[in-house]
Design a protein around this motif. Structure first.
Motif, PDB file in Angstrom:
ATOM      1  N   ARG A 242       0.866  -1.192   0.000  1.00 52.56           N
ATOM      2  CA  ARG A 242       0.000   0.000   0.000  1.00 52.56           C
ATOM      3  C   ARG A 242       0.899   1.237   0.000  1.00 52.56           C
ATOM      4  O   ARG A 242       1.041   1.947   1.009  1.00 52.56           O
ATOM      5  CB  ARG A 242      -0.908  -0.011   1.217  1.00 52.56           C
ATOM      6  N   ILE A 243       1.526   1.491  -1.152  1.00 56.33           N
ATOM      7  CA  ILE A 243       2.548   2.530  -1.261  1.00 56.33           C
ATOM      8  C   ILE A 243       2.012   3.887  -0.817  1.00 56.33           C
ATOM      9  O   ILE A 243       0.922   4.295  -1.173  1.00 56.33           O
ATOM     10  CB  ILE A 243       3.095   2.635  -2.705  1.00 56.33           C
ATOM     11  N   GLY A 244       2.823   4.577  -0.023  1.00 52.91           N
ATOM     12  CA  GLY A 244       2.508   5.939   0.373  1.00 52.91           C
ATOM     13  C   GLY A 244       1.469   6.082   1.455  1.00 52.91           C
ATOM     14  O   GLY A 244       1.244   7.182   1.956  1.00 52.91           O
ATOM     15  N   ALA A 245       0.819   4.982   1.851  1.00 50.45           N
ATOM     16  CA  ALA A 245      -0.259   5.073   2.834  1.00 50.45           C
ATOM     17  C   ALA A 245       0.192   4.655   4.227  1.00 50.45           C
ATOM     18  O   ALA A 245      -0.610   4.615   5.141  1.00 50.45           O
ATOM     19  CB  ALA A 245      -1.446   4.205   2.403  1.00 50.45           C
ATOM     20  N   GLY A 246       1.483   4.359   4.391  1.00 50.28           N
ATOM     21  CA  GLY A 246       2.009   3.976   5.688  1.00 50.28           C
ATOM     22  C   GLY A 246       2.676   5.147   6.367  1.00 50.28           C
ATOM     23  O   GLY A 246       2.040   6.125   6.757  1.00 50.28           O
ATOM     24  N   GLN A 247       4.018   5.082   6.478  1.00 44.80           N
ATOM     25  CA  GLN A 247       4.757   6.156   7.147  1.00 44.80           C
ATOM     26  C   GLN A 247       4.630   7.483   6.413  1.00 44.80           C
ATOM     27  O   GLN A 247       4.736   8.543   7.025  1.00 44.80           O
ATOM     28  CB  GLN A 247       6.221   5.751   7.266  1.00 44.80           C
ATOM     29  N   ALA A 248       4.397   7.439   5.079  1.00 45.20           N
ATOM     30  CA  ALA A 248       4.264   8.683   4.315  1.00 45.20           C
ATOM     31  C   ALA A 248       2.928   9.365   4.571  1.00 45.20           C
ATOM     32  O   ALA A 248       2.763  10.556   4.282  1.00 45.20           O
ATOM     33  CB  ALA A 248       4.428   8.409   2.817  1.00 45.20           C
ATOM     34  N   GLY A 249       1.940   8.634   5.103  1.00 47.73           N
ATOM     35  CA  GLY A 249       0.682   9.241   5.529  1.00 47.73           C
ATOM     36  C   GLY A 249      -0.256   9.635   4.414  1.00 47.73           C
ATOM     37  O   GLY A 249      -1.126  10.491   4.605  1.00 47.73           O
ATOM     38  N   GLY A 250      -0.141   9.013   3.232  1.00 48.43           N
ATOM     39  CA  GLY A 250      -1.006   9.375   2.126  1.00 48.43           C
ATOM     40  C   GLY A 250      -2.392   8.771   2.221  1.00 48.43           C
ATOM     41  O   GLY A 250      -2.635   7.820   2.964  1.00 48.43           O
ATOM     42  N   ARG A 251      -3.333   9.334   1.466  1.00 52.12           N
ATOM     43  CA  ARG A 251      -4.700   8.841   1.411  1.00 52.12           C
ATOM     44  C   ARG A 251      -4.780   7.713   0.390  1.00 52.12           C
ATOM     45  O   ARG A 251      -4.411   7.891  -0.776  1.00 52.12           O
ATOM     46  CB  ARG A 251      -5.655   9.959   1.012  1.00 52.12           C
ATOM     47  N   TRP A 252      -5.295   6.553   0.839  1.00 53.64           N
ATOM     48  CA  TRP A 252      -5.316   5.406  -0.055  1.00 53.64           C
ATOM     49  C   TRP A 252      -6.238   5.620  -1.248  1.00 53.64           C
ATOM     50  O   TRP A 252      -5.951   5.143  -2.344  1.00 53.64           O
ATOM     51  CB  TRP A 252      -5.712   4.131   0.687  1.00 53.64           C
ATOM     52  N   ASP A 253      -7.335   6.349  -1.102  1.00 59.26           N
ATOM     53  CA  ASP A 253      -8.216   6.549  -2.241  1.00 59.26           C
ATOM     54  C   ASP A 253      -7.498   7.309  -3.355  1.00 59.26           C
ATOM     55  O   ASP A 253      -7.636   6.981  -4.540  1.00 59.26           O
ATOM     56  CB  ASP A 253      -9.504   7.259  -1.827  1.00 59.26           C
ATOM     57  N   GLU A 254      -6.700   8.312  -2.994  1.00 60.79           N
ATOM     58  CA  GLU A 254      -5.957   9.063  -4.012  1.00 60.79           C
ATOM     59  C   GLU A 254      -4.822   8.227  -4.594  1.00 60.79           C
ATOM     60  O   GLU A 254      -4.517   8.312  -5.785  1.00 60.79           O
ATOM     61  CB  GLU A 254      -5.409  10.358  -3.409  1.00 60.79           C
ATOM     62  N   ILE A 255      -4.190   7.418  -3.758  1.00 57.60           N
ATOM     63  CA  ILE A 255      -3.108   6.555  -4.234  1.00 57.60           C
ATOM     64  C   ILE A 255      -3.664   5.525  -5.205  1.00 57.60           C
ATOM     65  O   ILE A 255      -3.072   5.264  -6.271  1.00 57.60           O
ATOM     66  CB  ILE A 255      -2.409   5.874  -3.051  1.00 57.60           C
ATOM     67  N   ALA A 256      -4.814   4.924  -4.872  1.00 60.30           N
ATOM     68  CA  ALA A 256      -5.441   3.951  -5.767  1.00 60.30           C
ATOM     69  C   ALA A 256      -5.789   4.590  -7.100  1.00 60.30           C
ATOM     70  O   ALA A 256      -5.619   3.977  -8.166  1.00 60.30           O
ATOM     71  CB  ALA A 256      -6.688   3.362  -5.109  1.00 60.30           C
ATOM     72  N   SER A 257      -6.266   5.827  -7.074  1.00 65.96           N
ATOM     73  CA  SER A 257      -6.574   6.528  -8.329  1.00 65.96           C
ATOM     74  C   SER A 257      -5.314   6.729  -9.160  1.00 65.96           C
ATOM     75  O   SER A 257      -5.336   6.581 -10.391  1.00 65.96           O
ATOM     76  CB  SER A 257      -7.218   7.885  -8.032  1.00 65.96           C
ATOM     77  N   ALA A 258      -4.187   7.051  -8.502  1.00 67.83           N
ATOM     78  CA  ALA A 258      -2.922   7.229  -9.222  1.00 67.83           C
ATOM     79  C   ALA A 258      -2.478   5.919  -9.872  1.00 67.83           C
ATOM     80  O   ALA A 258      -1.967   5.912 -11.001  1.00 67.83           O
ATOM     81  CB  ALA A 258      -1.850   7.739  -8.270  1.00 67.83           C
ATOM     82  N   ILE A 259      -2.663   4.798  -9.171  1.00 64.82           N
ATOM     83  CA  ILE A 259      -2.312   3.492  -9.735  1.00 64.82           C
ATOM     84  C   ILE A 259      -3.161   3.204 -10.967  1.00 64.82           C
ATOM     85  O   ILE A 259      -2.670   2.725 -12.000  1.00 64.82           O
ATOM     86  CB  ILE A 259      -2.493   2.389  -8.675  1.00 64.82           C
ATOM     87  N   GLU A 260      -4.458   3.511 -10.881  1.00 64.87           N
ATOM     88  CA  GLU A 260      -5.358   3.267 -12.009  1.00 64.87           C
ATOM     89  C   GLU A 260      -5.008   4.153 -13.214  1.00 64.87           C
ATOM     90  O   GLU A 260      -5.062   3.700 -14.362  1.00 64.87           O
ATOM     91  CB  GLU A 260      -6.796   3.519 -11.563  1.00 64.87           C
ATOM     92  N   GLU A 261      -4.646   5.408 -12.943  1.00 65.65           N
ATOM     93  CA  GLU A 261      -4.374   6.350 -14.029  1.00 65.65           C
ATOM     94  C   GLU A 261      -3.046   6.083 -14.729  1.00 65.65           C
ATOM     95  O   GLU A 261      -2.803   6.603 -15.824  1.00 65.65           O
ATOM     96  CB  GLU A 261      -4.379   7.772 -13.476  1.00 65.65           C
ATOM     97  N   THR A 262      -2.180   5.300 -14.114  1.00 64.41           N
ATOM     98  CA  THR A 262      -0.850   5.061 -14.682  1.00 64.41           C
ATOM     99  C   THR A 262      -0.673   3.592 -15.069  1.00 64.41           C
ATOM    100  O   THR A 262      -0.719   3.244 -16.244  1.00 64.41           O
ATOM    101  CB  THR A 262       0.232   5.480 -13.674  1.00 64.41           C
ATOM    102  N   LEU A 263      -0.532   2.715 -14.093  1.00 63.34           N
ATOM    103  CA  LEU A 263      -0.265   1.311 -14.375  1.00 63.34           C
ATOM    104  C   LEU A 263      -1.451   0.622 -15.039  1.00 63.34           C
ATOM    105  O   LEU A 263      -1.299  -0.048 -16.064  1.00 63.34           O
ATOM    106  CB  LEU A 263       0.083   0.590 -13.069  1.00 63.34           C
ATOM    107  N   VAL A 264      -2.635   0.783 -14.472  1.00 64.33           N
ATOM    108  CA  VAL A 264      -3.804   0.113 -15.042  1.00 64.33           C
ATOM    109  C   VAL A 264      -4.114   0.664 -16.422  1.00 64.33           C
ATOM    110  O   VAL A 264      -4.440  -0.089 -17.354  1.00 64.33           O
ATOM    111  CB  VAL A 264      -5.018   0.264 -14.098  1.00 64.33           C
ATOM    112  N   ALA A 265      -3.991   1.986 -16.590  1.00 62.36           N
ATOM    113  CA  ALA A 265      -4.248   2.593 -17.899  1.00 62.36           C
ATOM    114  C   ALA A 265      -3.278   2.092 -18.957  1.00 62.36           C
ATOM    115  O   ALA A 265      -3.610   2.029 -20.140  1.00 62.36           O
ATOM    116  CB  ALA A 265      -4.173   4.114 -17.791  1.00 62.36           C
ATOM    117  N   ALA A 266      -2.047   1.736 -18.533  1.00 64.33           N
ATOM    118  CA  ALA A 266      -1.052   1.204 -19.467  1.00 64.33           C
ATOM    119  C   ALA A 266      -1.206  -0.305 -19.660  1.00 64.33           C
ATOM    120  O   ALA A 266      -0.369  -0.935 -20.313  1.00 64.33           O
ATOM    121  CB  ALA A 266       0.349   1.525 -18.965  1.00 64.33           C
TER     122      ALA A 266
END
Length: 471
Positions: free
Chosen positions: A430-454
């Protein structure tokens, strides 16, 4: 928060006194928001906020007492003030000085919530009329003998808003819930599992419910009984208090504090998707209470945009297809971290860790946000690649999030291009959602817009919850 029935009238005198003709829920929520804004302006760090520091800002005395069950608030008859500085005392309208008495032996997360609950009681003008204290299930309509549940409901709402404001937990709301991920995130808020699950369920737009249950007899094979249910606004399966739950299902599998389980279970006549966790037992009992997030089985999406697995991302499956493992690193150190996923990857792939260190030392600009370091390895006959995405600003506490979303998206685009050329499946924690404190919903959207889109296959790993952390 659990909604009241459409026909329910607000009758509790304390609630009516606070609301002053307004909707009590809206009035309580707005008051909590005003206090958090004022506390931040006074220098209080958060979220999560320290309820002890907040009590002092409000002019509430604090007193440790081992003979108190959890915490309570009452008129301070001792007359010794422990709050030399109380710039937020205007929020407390009691004519009498107030003291919050708390049991210091209680688990930290539970104690924080209990103190926050008593702070909420202190905001009601008639608080000094009697000793107030947090009750168990009395905050739910139908489970209390009078309208005191209305007061408890508002105090729970205020306490949750003080410790876990919606903007702070928004990354966990309305995404497909994962009990192991939620248990990891609990440490960030420093509250009990029960408080966090109630908060997430209460504000969710999903058809989500929270069940609290305990064994009828203190034996693993004993049936469980439902203590209470907290529904989201869209959760309709009717599960009654004291309903029986079989010991052979997901709830019965939780036989240790912190242990999690999943399954499909019929409760209240409906097939539900269940994710359960063991929480501390009642005094004198060995087996834990069990909390379970439940959703109607059909509410689970039949198709996900990427695969989810429970496990350690560094532990490869037995397949032969090439794999790329990607993780987030900080721009402020030349080596992988010593905790969590980074530590696991270092143990499993020490050559990749050394290669990253050499790369970061070779040119300071390599650690510019958005850059990616790749390492190519062999695991038997299998090609394994590691991608370290520089997307975290600094490290350690002090800010709400260190994840740079722009750098993450930039790095993921580089990984997507690299992965497509190599024909890999990308494995991610769960990249960025641990010690970095990121929001998982936004991180999941980034994964979809990059890796999944490719059209790069993606598997996201959640580290299973470790036993014995308490709840």
């Amino acid at each position: 928060m659990p909604p009241t029935d459409a026909g329910t009238a607000w009758t509790n005198p304390s609630v009516l006194l606070l609301a002053q003709g307004a909707d009590p829920i809206e009035a309580a929520g707005e008051l909590a928001k005003q206090i958090t804004v004022a506390a931040v302006a006074e220098g209080l760090d958060g979220p999560p906020f320290d309820p002890f520091a907040l009590a002092e800002l409000l002019g509430l005395s604090l007193r440790a007492r081992a003979d108190v069950s959890d915490a309570r608030i009452r008129a301070d008859t001792v007359g010794v003030r422990s709050t030399p500085r109380s710039p937020l005392s205007g929020f407390v309208n009691s004519p009498a000085s107030l003291v919050v008495e708390y049991n210091p032996t209680r688990p930290r997360g539970r104690l924080r919530y209990s103190v926050a609950h008593e702070i909420a009681h202190g905001l009601f003008p008639d608080v000094a009329d009697m000793v107030r204290h947090r009750t168990g299930t009395g905050a739910l309509p139908g489970y209390a003998v009078d309208d005191a549940w209305q007061l408890e409901l508002l105090c729970n709402l205020i306490a949750a808003e003080l410790l876990m404001p919606e903007e702070a937990v928004s990354g966990l709301i309305d995404v497909d819930p994962d009990i192991d991920f939620i248990m990891e995130q609990r440490r960030r808020f420093d509250v009990s599992t029960e408080a966090l699950l109630r908060r997430l369920t209460a504000v969710s737009e999903r058809p989500l419910g929270l069940i609290a249950a305990s064994r009828i007899q203190d034996r693993p094979e004993s049936e469980l009984t439902v203590e209470y249910v907290v529904p989201s606004a869209h959760f309709d399966p009717e599960i009654r208090q004291r309903a029986r739950v079989v010991a052979t299902g997901a709830l019965g599998e939780c036989v240790a504090v912190g242990q999690t389980s999943r399954g499909i279970e019929t409760i209240g006549g409906r097939r539900l998707r269940v994710q359960a966790v063991g929480t501390p037992p009642y005094p004198g009992r060995a087996l834990p209470r069990v909390l379970a997030l439940v959703e109607p089985e059909m509410a689970v999406p039949s198709e996900r945009r990427f695969e989810h697995r429970s496990g350690d991302v560094s532990e490869l499956d037995k397949g032969a297809a090439p794999v790329l493992i990607a993780h987030v690193v900080t721009d402020s150190t030349r080596m992988w971290g010593r905790r969590g996923v980074a530590a696991s990857l270092t143990r499993r792939f020490p050559d990749a860790a050394r290669a990253f260190r050499a790369w970061s030392i070779a040119d300071p600009d390599n650690l510019t946000l958005g850059n990616v370091h790749f390492a190519a390895l062999q695991s038997g006959e299998r090609d394994v690649f590691l991608a370290s995405i520089v997307a975290q600003r600094g490290y350690g506490p002090g800010v709400s999030t260190r994840l740079d979303y722009g750098a993450l998206r930039k790095g993921l685009r580089v990984v997507a291009e690299y992965g497509a050329k190599k024909g890999v499946t990308v494995h991610l924690p769960r990249i960025g959602a641990g010690q970095a404190g990121g929001r998982w919903d936004e991180i999941a959207s980034a994964i979809e817009e990059t890796l999944v889109a490719a059209e790069v296959p993606v598997v996201v790993y959640t580290m299973p919850s470790r036993l014995g952390r308490g709840a």
